[in-house]
Design a protein around this motif. Structure first.
Motif, PDB file in Angstrom:
ATOM      1  N   MET A   1      37.544  20.503  56.109  1.00 34.94           N
ATOM      2  CA  MET A   1      37.955  21.691  55.363  1.00 34.94           C
ATOM      3  C   MET A   1      37.002  21.915  54.199  1.00 34.94           C
ATOM      4  SD  MET A   1      41.653  22.624  53.714  1.00 34.94           S
ATOM      5  CE  MET A   1      41.665  21.642  52.242  1.00 34.94           C
ATOM      6  N   ARG A   2      36.616  23.160  53.998  1.00 36.44           N
ATOM      7  CA  ARG A   2      35.736  23.488  52.878  1.00 36.44           C
ATOM      8  C   ARG A   2      36.499  23.374  51.563  1.00 36.44           C
ATOM      9  NH1 ARG A   2      32.957  29.107  54.556  1.00 36.44           N
ATOM     10  NH2 ARG A   2      32.396  29.032  52.375  1.00 36.44           N
ATOM     11  N   PRO A   3      35.791  23.040  50.468  1.00 35.93           N
ATOM     12  CA  PRO A   3      36.465  23.014  49.169  1.00 35.93           C
ATOM     13  C   PRO A   3      37.021  24.395  48.864  1.00 35.93           C
ATOM     14  CG  PRO A   3      34.111  22.478  48.958  1.00 35.93           C
ATOM     15  CD  PRO A   3      34.394  22.757  50.393  1.00 35.93           C
ATOM     16  N   GLY A   4      38.175  24.466  48.243  1.00 33.60           N
ATOM     17  CA  GLY A   4      38.775  25.754  47.914  1.00 33.60           C
ATOM     18  C   GLY A   4      39.849  26.165  48.894  1.00 33.60           C
ATOM     19  N   GLY A   5      39.985  25.459  50.010  1.00 28.86           N
ATOM     20  CA  GLY A   5      41.066  25.724  50.939  1.00 28.86           C
ATOM     21  C   GLY A   5      40.788  26.843  51.917  1.00 28.86           C
ATOM     22  N   LYS A   6      41.809  27.114  52.738  1.00 29.45           N
ATOM     23  CA  LYS A   6      41.752  28.183  53.733  1.00 29.45           C
ATOM     24  C   LYS A   6      42.572  29.354  53.222  1.00 29.45           C
ATOM     25  CE  LYS A   6      41.204  25.198  57.736  1.00 29.45           C
ATOM     26  NZ  LYS A   6      41.736  24.864  59.067  1.00 29.45           N
ATOM     27  N   ILE A   7      41.914  30.491  53.074  1.00 26.59           N
ATOM     28  CA  ILE A   7      42.531  31.651  52.439  1.00 26.59           C
ATOM     29  C   ILE A   7      42.374  32.872  53.331  1.00 26.59           C
ATOM     30  CG2 ILE A   7      42.454  33.183  50.424  1.00 26.59           C
ATOM     31  CD1 ILE A   7      41.239  30.778  48.868  1.00 26.59           C
ATOM     32  N   THR A   8      43.452  33.656  53.457  1.00 25.62           N
ATOM     33  CA  THR A   8      43.387  34.958  54.121  1.00 25.62           C
ATOM     34  C   THR A   8      43.761  36.022  53.104  1.00 25.62           C
ATOM     35  OG1 THR A   8      43.903  34.129  56.328  1.00 25.62           O
ATOM     36  CG2 THR A   8      44.387  36.439  55.908  1.00 25.62           C
ATOM     37  N   LEU A   9      42.907  37.034  53.003  1.00 21.80           N
ATOM     38  CA  LEU A   9      43.203  38.193  52.169  1.00 21.80           C
ATOM     39  C   LEU A   9      43.486  39.374  53.084  1.00 21.80           C
ATOM     40  CD1 LEU A   9      40.677  36.574  50.571  1.00 21.80           C
ATOM     41  CD2 LEU A   9      41.463  38.193  48.873  1.00 21.80           C
ATOM     42  N   ILE A  10      44.466  40.174  52.728  1.00 18.70           N
ATOM     43  CA  ILE A  10      44.848  41.343  53.517  1.00 18.70           C
ATOM     44  C   ILE A  10      44.851  42.547  52.588  1.00 18.70           C
ATOM     45  CG2 ILE A  10      46.650  42.408  54.925  1.00 18.70           C
ATOM     46  CD1 ILE A  10      47.710  39.479  55.376  1.00 18.70           C
ATOM     47  N   GLY A  11      44.087  43.583  52.952  1.00 17.53           N
ATOM     48  CA  GLY A  11      44.161  44.782  52.121  1.00 17.53           C
ATOM     49  C   GLY A  11      42.896  45.598  52.071  1.00 17.53           C
ATOM     50  N   ILE A  12      42.639  46.113  50.916  1.00 17.18           N
ATOM     51  CA  ILE A  12      41.618  47.139  50.710  1.00 17.18           C
ATOM     52  C   ILE A  12      40.208  46.555  50.772  1.00 17.18           C
ATOM     53  CG2 ILE A  12      40.715  48.816  49.055  1.00 17.18           C
ATOM     54  CD1 ILE A  12      43.628  49.220  48.146  1.00 17.18           C
ATOM     55  N   CYS A  13      39.413  47.168  51.655  1.00 18.57           N
ATOM     56  CA  CYS A  13      37.992  46.855  51.785  1.00 18.57           C
ATOM     57  C   CYS A  13      37.224  48.169  51.658  1.00 18.57           C
ATOM     58  CB  CYS A  13      37.701  46.219  53.146  1.00 18.57           C
ATOM     59  SG  CYS A  13      38.521  44.632  53.408  1.00 18.57           S
ATOM     60  N   VAL A  14      36.257  48.199  50.762  1.00 15.64           N
ATOM     61  CA  VAL A  14      35.540  49.426  50.418  1.00 15.64           C
ATOM     62  C   VAL A  14      34.051  49.131  50.338  1.00 15.64           C
ATOM     63  CG1 VAL A  14      35.279  51.194  48.609  1.00 15.64           C
ATOM     64  CG2 VAL A  14      37.505  50.151  48.990  1.00 15.64           C
ATOM     65  N   ILE A  15      33.251  50.121  50.655  1.00 15.83           N
ATOM     66  CA  ILE A  15      31.827  50.054  50.336  1.00 15.83           C
ATOM     67  C   ILE A  15      31.626  50.831  49.038  1.00 15.83           C
ATOM     68  CG2 ILE A  15      29.514  50.861  50.972  1.00 15.83           C
ATOM     69  CD1 ILE A  15      30.290  48.474  52.601  1.00 15.83           C
ATOM     70  N   ASP A  16      31.083  50.160  48.042  1.00 17.67           N
ATOM     71  CA  ASP A  16      30.728  50.817  46.778  1.00 17.67           C
ATOM     72  C   ASP A  16      29.236  51.108  46.778  1.00 17.67           C
ATOM     73  OD1 ASP A  16      33.274  50.706  45.743  1.00 17.67           O
ATOM     74  OD2 ASP A  16      32.828  49.239  44.180  1.00 17.67           O
ATOM     75  N   ILE A  17      28.875  52.327  46.427  1.00 14.35           N
ATOM     76  CA  ILE A  17      27.483  52.715  46.203  1.00 14.35           C
ATOM     77  C   ILE A  17      27.336  52.908  44.701  1.00 14.35           C
ATOM     78  CG2 ILE A  17      25.644  54.354  46.726  1.00 14.35           C
ATOM     79  CD1 ILE A  17      26.759  52.925  49.218  1.00 14.35           C
ATOM     80  N   LEU A  18      26.531  52.040  44.084  1.00 11.92           N
ATOM     81  CA  LEU A  18      26.376  52.045  42.631  1.00 11.92           C
ATOM     82  C   LEU A  18      24.981  52.536  42.259  1.00 11.92           C
ATOM     83  CD1 LEU A  18      27.572  48.827  43.464  1.00 11.92           C
ATOM     84  CD2 LEU A  18      28.576  49.424  41.291  1.00 11.92           C
ATOM     85  N   GLY A  19      24.906  53.407  41.281  1.00 14.43           N
ATOM     86  CA  GLY A  19      23.627  53.854  40.744  1.00 14.43           C
ATOM     87  C   GLY A  19      23.638  53.683  39.242  1.00 14.43           C
ATOM     88  N   ARG A  20      22.502  53.184  38.707  1.00 22.42           N
ATOM     89  CA  ARG A  20      22.461  53.014  37.245  1.00 22.42           C
ATOM     90  C   ARG A  20      21.051  53.127  36.712  1.00 22.42           C
ATOM     91  NH1 ARG A  20      20.430  48.688  35.121  1.00 22.42           N
ATOM     92  NH2 ARG A  20      19.908  46.982  36.475  1.00 22.42           N
ATOM     93  N   PRO A  21      20.865  53.511  35.488  1.00 18.15           N
ATOM     94  CA  PRO A  21      21.858  54.124  34.609  1.00 18.15           C
ATOM     95  C   PRO A  21      21.932  55.631  34.866  1.00 18.15           C
ATOM     96  CG  PRO A  21      19.813  53.873  33.401  1.00 18.15           C
ATOM     97  CD  PRO A  21      19.573  53.324  34.792  1.00 18.15           C
ATOM     98  N   VAL A  22      23.135  56.156  34.780  1.00 15.81           N
ATOM     99  CA  VAL A  22      23.355  57.595  34.935  1.00 15.81           C
ATOM    100  C   VAL A  22      23.827  58.130  33.589  1.00 15.81           C
ATOM    101  CG1 VAL A  22      24.697  59.376  36.099  1.00 15.81           C
ATOM    102  CG2 VAL A  22      23.919  57.352  37.368  1.00 15.81           C
ATOM    103  N   GLU A  23      22.971  58.926  32.948  1.00 19.01           N
ATOM    104  CA  GLU A  23      23.338  59.500  31.653  1.00 19.01           C
ATOM    105  C   GLU A  23      24.036  60.843  31.816  1.00 19.01           C
ATOM    106  OE1 GLU A  23      20.093  59.281  28.865  1.00 19.01           O
ATOM    107  OE2 GLU A  23      19.533  57.308  29.631  1.00 19.01           O
ATOM    108  N   GLU A  24      23.628  61.595  32.834  1.00 23.42           N
ATOM    109  CA  GLU A  24      24.291  62.861  33.148  1.00 23.42           C
ATOM    110  C   GLU A  24      23.943  63.239  34.584  1.00 23.42           C
ATOM    111  OE1 GLU A  24      22.810  66.031  30.682  1.00 23.42           O
ATOM    112  OE2 GLU A  24      20.746  65.602  31.168  1.00 23.42           O
ATOM    113  N   LEU A  25      24.771  64.071  35.183  1.00 25.19           N
ATOM    114  CA  LEU A  25      24.491  64.525  36.538  1.00 25.19           C
ATOM    115  C   LEU A  25      23.452  65.636  36.491  1.00 25.19           C
ATOM    116  CD1 LEU A  25      28.060  64.666  38.067  1.00 25.19           C
ATOM    117  CD2 LEU A  25      26.319  62.907  38.365  1.00 25.19           C
ATOM    118  N   PRO A  26      22.456  65.589  37.360  1.00 23.89           N
ATOM    119  CA  PRO A  26      21.460  66.662  37.403  1.00 23.89           C
ATOM    120  C   PRO A  26      22.138  67.985  37.783  1.00 23.89           C
ATOM    121  CG  PRO A  26      20.735  64.757  38.676  1.00 23.89           C
ATOM    122  CD  PRO A  26      22.165  64.526  38.311  1.00 23.89           C
TER     123      PRO A  26
END
Length: 136
Positions: A1-26
């Motif tokens: 067994m890996r350290p940290g145990g066996k874990i299952t998460l159920i729920g929200i999965c999203v792709i985030d598209i991040l842009g930085r730095p954004v001072e204002e929208l063109p």
């Protein structure tokens, strides 16, 4: 067994598209150069599953994705990070995604599409994802 145990998460999965730095929208068809544009797996289940895998846990994530490039990217990224993805494929719905223009002060307004997460239900949770787990 890996350290940290066996874990299952159920729920929200999203792709985030991040842009930085954004001072204002063109305006109109204008553009603005950024230092970085990055895509990440996020969400209370998706992002957390990656963090736990990096900490050494044996992680499975149960969620939903669309039949599109973002869904393929999400599944492959989870695998590369050591997470077992059990993502139900939702036809005719896009993968949940967010665009985050990150301001120099760190604030990050969001444009979000709920997408496939809206269709995740109990029928998408395989019984094997719940057996022999330390935490669900």
């Amino acid at each position: 067994m890996r350290p940290g145990g066996k874990i299952t998460l159920i729920g929200i999965c999203v792709i985030d598209i991040l842009g930085r730095p954004v001072e204002e929208l063109p305006k109109g068809q204008g553009s603005h150069p950024l230092d970085e544009i990055k895509a990440t797996v996020a969400g209370t289940a998706g992002g957390t599953s990656i963090d736990l895998a990096r900490l050494g846990a044996d992680v499975t994530v149960v969620g939903a994705r669309g039949d599109d490039l973002l869904g393929q990217m999400m599944e492959e990224t989870l695998r590369q990070e050591g997470v077992t993805p059990l993502l139900s494929l939702k036809e005719d719905v896009q993968t949940s995604a967010t665009i985050l223009p990150i301001h120099p002060d760190g604030s990050r307004p969001a444009w979000h599409v709920r997408g496939a997460n809206r269709e995740l239900g109990p029928e998408d949770v395989p019984a094997d994802a719940l057996r022999n787990r330390d935490v669900v």
